[in-house]
Design a protein around this motif. Sequence first.
Motif, PDB file in Angstrom:
ATOM      1  N   PRO A 664       0.800  -1.232   0.000  1.00 42.14           N
ATOM      2  CA  PRO A 664       0.000   0.000   0.000  1.00 42.14           C
ATOM      3  C   PRO A 664       0.828   1.275   0.000  1.00 42.14           C
ATOM      4  O   PRO A 664       0.351   2.324  -0.441  1.00 42.14           O
ATOM      5  N   ALA A 665       2.083   1.204   0.444  1.00 43.55           N
ATOM      6  CA  ALA A 665       2.913   2.412   0.547  1.00 43.55           C
ATOM      7  C   ALA A 665       3.163   3.077  -0.806  1.00 43.55           C
ATOM      8  O   ALA A 665       3.501   4.265  -0.857  1.00 43.55           O
ATOM      9  N   HIS A 666       2.977   2.347  -1.898  1.00 46.80           N
ATOM     10  CA  HIS A 666       3.278   2.934  -3.207  1.00 46.80           C
ATOM     11  C   HIS A 666       2.298   4.035  -3.603  1.00 46.80           C
ATOM     12  O   HIS A 666       2.579   4.818  -4.513  1.00 46.80           O
ATOM     13  N   ALA A 667       1.161   4.111  -2.919  1.00 41.93           N
ATOM     14  CA  ALA A 667       0.233   5.219  -3.185  1.00 41.93           C
ATOM     15  C   ALA A 667       0.866   6.558  -2.856  1.00 41.93           C
ATOM     16  O   ALA A 667       0.418   7.596  -3.354  1.00 41.93           O
ATOM     17  N   GLU A 668       1.899   6.536  -2.026  1.00 41.80           N
ATOM     18  CA  GLU A 668       2.574   7.780  -1.656  1.00 41.80           C
ATOM     19  C   GLU A 668       3.580   8.221  -2.724  1.00 41.80           C
ATOM     20  O   GLU A 668       3.839   9.420  -2.864  1.00 41.80           O
ATOM     21  N   ILE A 669       4.115   7.282  -3.495  1.00 43.90           N
ATOM     22  CA  ILE A 669       5.203   7.638  -4.418  1.00 43.90           C
ATOM     23  C   ILE A 669       4.862   7.429  -5.889  1.00 43.90           C
ATOM     24  O   ILE A 669       5.569   7.932  -6.756  1.00 43.90           O
ATOM     25  N   TRP A 670       3.796   6.680  -6.177  1.00 40.04           N
ATOM     26  CA  TRP A 670       3.416   6.403  -7.562  1.00 40.04           C
ATOM     27  C   TRP A 670       2.028   6.936  -7.858  1.00 40.04           C
ATOM     28  O   TRP A 670       1.310   7.392  -6.966  1.00 40.04           O
ATOM     29  N   ARG A 671       1.640   6.850  -9.120  1.00 40.90           N
ATOM     30  CA  ARG A 671       0.304   7.271  -9.544  1.00 40.90           C
ATOM     31  C   ARG A 671      -0.405   6.120 -10.257  1.00 40.90           C
ATOM     32  O   ARG A 671       0.205   5.103 -10.569  1.00 40.90           O
TER      33      ARG A 671
END
Length: 850
Positions: A664-671
């Motif tokens: 889930p952390a990729h919502a902070e760095i990706w689109r």
Amino acid sequence: MVRNLILLLLVFAANAQAITALQLERLAQQLQVHYTLIDANPDSCPEQKEACYLSELTLSLANAEDLEPISDWAIYFSQLMPIYAVQGEQLAIEHVNGDLHRIRATSQFTGFGEAGVSVRFYTEQSQITRSEFMPNYLISDVEHRLEPQVIASTQSAVDDTTGLEQQPYLQAFTGIKQLRVSDDDKTPWMGAEYLYQHQVRPKPRDTVLGLVPQPQHIARTAPGRLSLSKGFTLQLKGIERGAIEAALKRLATLGVHERQAAVSIEIHVSEQAGAPPESYKLNVRGESIVIQAPSATGAFYGLQSVAGLLNSDDLSLERVAIEDAPHYGFRGLHIDVARNFRTKAFILNTIEQMAAYKLNKLHLHLADDEGWRLAIDGLPELTEVAATRCLDLAEQRCLLPQLGAGHLSDSGVNGFYSAQDYVDILRYAQAHHIEVVPSLDMPGHSRAAIKAMEARHQRLLAQGDKQRARQYRLVEPQDRTQYRSIQHYNDNTLNICLPSTYRFIDKVLLEVQRLHQRAGVALHTYHIGADETAGAWLASPACQQLKGKVADFSSFNGYFIEKISQSLANKGIKVGGWSDGMGDVRLANMPAHVQSNAWATLSDNGHEVAHQHANQGWDVVISSPDVTYFDFPYQSHPQERGNHWASRAVDTRKVFEFMPDNLPAHAEIWRSVKNQPYHADDSESSLQPGVQFAGVQGHLWSEMLRTDRQAEYMLYPRLLALAERAWHKPQWALPYVAGRSYSADTEFFDAQRQQQREQDWQRFAYLVGEREIAKLEKYGRFYRIPTVAASTTKQGYIDAFTLLPGFAIEVQTSDGQWQPFKGNKHYGPVRAIRARSPLTQRRGRALSLQ
């Protein structure tokens, strides 16, 4: 409107004069096909569709005056998204099956004429990368009396400079309307200026301590470098030479050979309490190299690390001490050889590179709708019919020519592995410490098997053998279910309620097991696929009868998976499957050991199914398409090969940035796929304490990969970043915290981690660009040369760089000539810019600067 045109067409064709073989050949040679993508997001769509895209197909003839207005013809072409609305009076288009469509003349057809005739059409879904527009249109007579011909103007070509595919039939993509699929799609056109603004420039440096993948611990032990230019002598203790032979072969390929009175390489293998089985210790000291490991695999990886440390120019390496072990036990690569065939040589070459970077699982996708690629003793139709695509509408000789396959049986998209081929692959993988996980997709994605067994059924019926004809039949004639698969087939799902289906599966599994036994390689895991079966069996009498007999019935697909999983478990084989299908089962009916490939997109809360299946005690292999699907483009640009439904850009850096332990952390760095911020909520789907994923896998699906070269372009150098993330957990990776929610507005990935990641990327980029690219060149791999980030300064100079260092840059001046790029030099007007391989004359894709 479409139905009326087809009716007119059929009446007209019935009265038309039959086309001759000579006329058909002349049409194939002279017909000029021009395909234009007008708009990927029209302002309005016919028939009240919410979303569609508009294309135009033009047919013309260079020598129209020499040809009579012939109408007794049919043109077959691959269109990935079915056409639902057609505008044009002289031509009609109908959907055959899958992606195959047919163009025919209507009663108003007056001949092609010098200007040609055109037809506009709409589809419900988009095609926006050039590779999605398939080549090899086929022309035949309406009655199929004559041998079909490939229309010459629709054949692709290879550019001599770049080695990349050219599509002369496809008109240029020039604007954003051909790239964005909806009003909320913010996908950028990644040209030179965009890359200049968004990519990170490599920092110049003399050397970097490390290798790919990065070890757990590495330290320099002494100044200077140890040269292996004069070779090495080998001393072994506790290990047979055969276990490391493949690593020795890699050293020899890179120029390092065994010789007397040279550097000593000592390898010691002995059990070490608590040591991970794939771990090793490596010490480069004085004039010797010492490798210690608890297993042959660990020793093999230690020797591969010697090759990884090696500088190809002078065959030297730094004096270092390494202690190393993998982060994940499952470090995989999935290769789809079913949609388009990959040669045995390609598989063996890929195994070599996987082993070089410490990947250990080869998931071999051997059967799907478009092809069956493994010879099965006693079922010759599986390869005699289903390993080839051609224009046989009855599909008694071959499958339909999906995916632009053309008509020639010896085309590279066709083929299969003989029993000996498969045995050779198994043994080669074992020698490289890689496990092969075979997959023959069922019950969906099974059209190749279904059509092969229907051909068998017809053959045996003709011989009067009704009992054997029914033995392995996979369909029920009385089944009136109407469905359409995700790839638009209406007949690709075997009937899971028939005893003959399970006889077929048992037969196939038995023969696959026998091949593994023949190779001396155990079959540990079998991947059944089990995905994308919605809509099948609803009107099957056999299934309605079965449903009434099974207690606590959940779903037909779940019943099938449970039954096959238990059958495999009884044979000592672990079942694997894609997460969407595996979610249909009743957990109590599944064996203890299950592999689930979690492939839901991260931007659609893809972490939820991964967490759920891991919490069930299953071995979850992270297969997030947003980052692990290598059939997606490196960049959002029409010229970049690939699909587009889950990600518009998966470059090497994105793969490097992946944090598989914290999805889930990729919502902070990706689109998202439409370049929009998204939110990932883990409050209701948290991993239980102590639960971990089994590993991570990259995926090379092959719908748009018709050659081995195209496949290699998509693999390299992304494969190296995949290996980095599968083997090594970096310091900057954000630890998983249960229950967190992430978005572009949260700041858990703080400035310190961002700085650590940047430093680590610079290390990795240097090692790939300055060290590993040369090794890929040694092996002849067709890796992707990066596009160039470039901008014009206020002083009128060009400033440029590539994502990976080590590549020369060239500019094209106004006279069309290419010149070596040098900073602080005026070139006058510059048309384009490109990079060049540091060791060959091959160039990368050019980007416009105008």
